[in-house]
Design an enzyme around this catalytic site. Structure first.
Site, PDB file in Angstrom:
ATOM      1  N   ASP A   7       0.796  -1.283   0.106  1.00  0.00           N
ATOM      2  CA  ASP A   7      -0.103  -0.080   0.047  1.00  0.00           C
ATOM      3  C   ASP A   7       1.079   1.241   0.003  1.00  0.00           C
ATOM      4  OD1 ASP A   7      -2.418   1.593   0.127  1.00  0.00           O
ATOM      5  OD2 ASP A   7      -1.815   1.801   2.306  1.00  0.00           O
ATOM      6  N   GLU A  81      -1.180  -1.835  -4.830  1.00  0.00           N
ATOM      7  CA  GLU A  81      -2.577  -1.303  -5.270  1.00  0.00           C
ATOM      8  C   GLU A  81      -2.229  -0.130  -6.172  1.00  0.00           C
ATOM      9  OE1 GLU A  81      -6.101   0.989  -2.528  1.00  0.00           O
ATOM     10  OE2 GLU A  81      -4.244   0.493  -1.607  1.00  0.00           O
ATOM     11  N   ASP A 153      -2.944   1.267   6.698  1.00  0.00           N
ATOM     12  CA  ASP A 153      -1.846   1.115   5.709  1.00  0.00           C
ATOM     13  C   ASP A 153      -1.419  -0.337   5.627  1.00  0.00           C
ATOM     14  OD1 ASP A 153      -1.594   4.028   4.695  1.00  0.00           O
ATOM     15  OD2 ASP A 153      -0.941   3.971   6.994  1.00  0.00           O
TER      16      ASP A 153
END
Length: 175
Positions: A7, A81, A153
């Site tokens: 992330d 991501e 996160d």
């Protein structure tokens, strides 16, 4: 197979490493096989970067930290991501830089990289592409039997890894 989920962020860079092997720990202990994949949490954390550092120094810090993680855990694949370009376009550019760092480290270590959008990740974990962050985090806790607090996160990074594992298994079935 060991997978690292990423992330990306320039202030908080989440990562999570999971294993999909059917044998965990010593060779005497074998996880019962089922129609659902067995996923075990190996390690997860957030690289927190000081707001006092310049952008180049933050990127260097991310690079060095992620390289250490990769060298320690030797993941086979990386799931990252995708960028969500909202109203803050400059933030999207900075996010692109942090993703590039992850891609660079993966390329240097010959790790295959896969990308997933936030809607795809949410749907893979909760069944609903517009799920709230708390719902995704809750599913990560449940799927990986996490009993300690982790950051959003970190949870998002683990969600990307779980999404990748389930997507990979689905592709194998469809072939």
């Amino acid at each position: 197979m060991v997978v690292i989920g990423i992330d990306p962020g320039s202030r908080h860079f989440g990562y999570g490493i999971v294993d999909t092997s059917t044998t965990f720990g010593d060779s005497k202990f074998k996880v019962q096989s089922s129609k659902f994949s067995q996923i075990r949490l190996i390690h997860a954390d957030t690289i927190n970067i000081s707001h006092n550092l310049s952008l180049p120094d933050r990127l260097k810090f991310i690079y060095e930290s992620l390289l250490q993680v990769i060298e320690k855990y030797s993941p086979y694949e990386m799931a990252v991501e995708k960028i969500f370009a909202g109203k803050k376009i400059p933030s999207s550019f900075i996010l692109g830089y942090t993703r590039a760092i992850a891609f660079l480290v993966a390329a240097q270590k010959n790790i295959s990289v896969y990308e997933y959008g936030s809607t795809e990740i949410k749907k893979a974990l909760t069944g609903y592409g517009r799920a709230h962050k708390i719902q995704v985090k809750s599913m990560v806790y449940n799927l990986l039997n996490i009993d300690k607090k982790i950051s959003y996160d970190c949870a998002d990074a683990l969600a990307v890894a779980i999404c990748h594992i389930h997507s990979r298994k689905l592709l194998k079935v469809l072939k």
